[in-house]
Enzyme design. Structure first.
Site, short mmCIF file in Angstrom:
data_model
loop_
_atom_site.label_atom_id
_atom_site.label_comp_id
_atom_site.label_asym_id
_atom_site.label_seq_id
_atom_site.Cartn_x
_atom_site.Cartn_y
_atom_site.Cartn_z
N ARG A 76 13.59 4.04 12.13
CA ARG A 76 12.21 4.95 12.39
C ARG A 76 11.72 4.47 13.85
NH1 ARG A 76 9.32 4.26 6.58
NH2 ARG A 76 8.40 6.51 7.74
N ARG A 96 5.54 12.01 -2.28
CA ARG A 96 5.54 12.73 -0.76
C ARG A 96 6.43 12.00 0.11
NH1 ARG A 96 -0.17 12.87 0.85
NH2 ARG A 96 1.47 13.35 2.81
N TYR A 153 11.54 8.65 1.60
CA TYR A 153 11.45 7.79 0.17
C TYR A 153 12.29 7.75 -0.94
CZ TYR A 153 8.57 5.49 3.54
OH TYR A 153 7.68 4.93 4.53
N ALA A 192 3.56 -1.22 4.57
CA ALA A 192 2.82 -1.10 5.54
C ALA A 192 2.00 -2.43 6.34
CB ALA A 192 1.79 0.11 6.27
N HIS A 196 12.93 -3.49 2.11
CA HIS A 196 12.57 -1.79 1.95
C HIS A 196 13.42 -0.64 1.79
CE1 HIS A 196 9.45 -3.77 5.22
NE2 HIS A 196 10.17 -4.54 5.45
N ILE A 197 12.49 0.48 1.43
CA ILE A 197 13.54 1.73 0.92
C ILE A 197 13.91 2.27 1.93
CG2 ILE A 197 12.82 4.21 -0.08
CD1 ILE A 197 10.46 2.74 -1.68
N GLU A 236 12.81 -9.45 1.41
CA GLU A 236 11.75 -8.48 1.85
C GLU A 236 13.13 -7.09 1.42
OE1 GLU A 236 10.89 -9.10 6.59
OE2 GLU A 236 10.41 -7.07 6.40
N PRO A 241 0.83 -1.37 0.42
CA PRO A 241 0.11 0.32 0.35
C PRO A 241 1.32 1.56 0.23
CG PRO A 241 -1.13 -1.63 0.65
CD PRO A 241 0.42 -2.18 1.03
N ASN A 242 0.55 2.67 -0.78
CA ASN A 242 1.08 3.66 -0.72
C ASN A 242 2.46 3.89 -1.81
OD1 ASN A 242 -1.64 4.60 0.27
ND2 ASN A 242 -0.29 4.02 2.74
N ASN A 300 8.56 -5.27 -0.95
CA ASN A 300 8.26 -4.71 0.30
C ASN A 300 6.50 -4.83 0.39
OD1 ASN A 300 7.81 -1.96 1.47
ND2 ASN A 300 8.87 -1.20 -0.59
O1 CA2 Z 1 10.79 2.19 3.45
C1 CA2 Z 1 10.47 0.98 3.15
O2 CA2 Z 1 9.73 0.99 1.65
C2 CA2 Z 1 8.49 1.04 3.44
O3 CA2 Z 1 8.46 -0.29 3.78
C3 CA2 Z 1 7.75 1.71 2.60
C4 CA2 Z 1 6.56 2.02 3.92
C5 CA2 Z 1 6.18 2.13 5.68
O4 CA2 Z 1 4.97 1.88 6.45
C6 CA2 Z 1 7.14 0.90 5.88
O5 CA2 Z 1 7.74 1.32 7.29
C7 CA2 Z 1 8.56 0.93 4.82
C8 CA2 Z 1 5.73 2.76 3.28
C9 CA2 Z 1 4.80 2.89 2.09
C10 CA2 Z 1 4.62 4.55 1.81
O6 CA2 Z 1 5.31 5.40 0.49
C11 CA2 Z 1 4.71 6.25 0.96
C12 CA2 Z 1 5.64 7.04 -0.49
C13 CA2 Z 1 4.80 7.78 -0.66
C14 CA2 Z 1 4.83 8.92 0.31
C15 CA2 Z 1 3.85 8.57 1.03
C16 CA2 Z 1 3.65 7.04 1.63
#
Ligand code: CA2
Length: 145
Positions: free
Chosen positions: A107, A20, A25, A77, A100-101, A98, A12-13, A74
């Protein structure tokens, strides 16, 4: 060299990448990451997906169970909440990375306990968008070993 696909699954997202929170990110969009993966795959089949719905990700994991060589995921959430994704990944016999960016361990505490790490072959976090290329290179080495 297997002809089976490497699945790259995004939660998601992540479709909002680049728009954002660039300080966390970066500014690379998911479409740009997909293109980077296409080049890094060097002709190997890659299936690149993103969904904001847990069940859709589970269905792609089922596809990987039936016809995939490896999974790079990835879960965003859902990393920290989804028993459904964990249960599906447990059925997959190949390597799972697995990814994560951001460095989730640097965090907020609610990002520190990944459910997916319990079943992942390897975990990568903090390399930014380039992490997808690094994960794909590592996956290719794993499936060719
Ligand atoms: O660092 C990552 O790749 C995460 O998986 C990204 C997730 C976060 O919940 C994990 O803790 C770490 C969030 C993805 C949301 O991505 C966005 C990108 C741009 C703007 C808002 C959210």
């Amino acid at each position: 060299m297997t002809s089976k696909s490497i699945f790259i699954l995004n939660g998601p997202n992540l479709n909002r990448l680049g728009k954002r929170e660039p300080e966390i990110y970066g500014t690379t969009t998911l479409a740009e990451i997909e293109a980077m993966c296409g080049m890094a795959a060097r002709g190997r089949p890659v299936r690149f997906h993103q969904s904001n719905m847990e069940g859709e990700i589970v269905s792609w994991i089922h596809d990987a169970i039936d016809e995939g060589a490896g999974i790079i995921i990835n879960p965003a959430a859902l990393t920290f909440t989804s028993l459904a994704i964990l249960d599906a990944l447990k059925m997959f016999n190949g390597p799972i990375i697995e990814l994560h960016i951001s460095n989730i361990h640097r965090r907020e505490a609610y990002y520190h306990n990944s459910m997916v790490s319990k079943v992942a072959t390897a975990v990568m976090a903090g390399f930014g968008a380039h992490g997808y290329v690094l994960a794909l290179r590592a996956m290719i080495r794993m499936i060719d070993a």
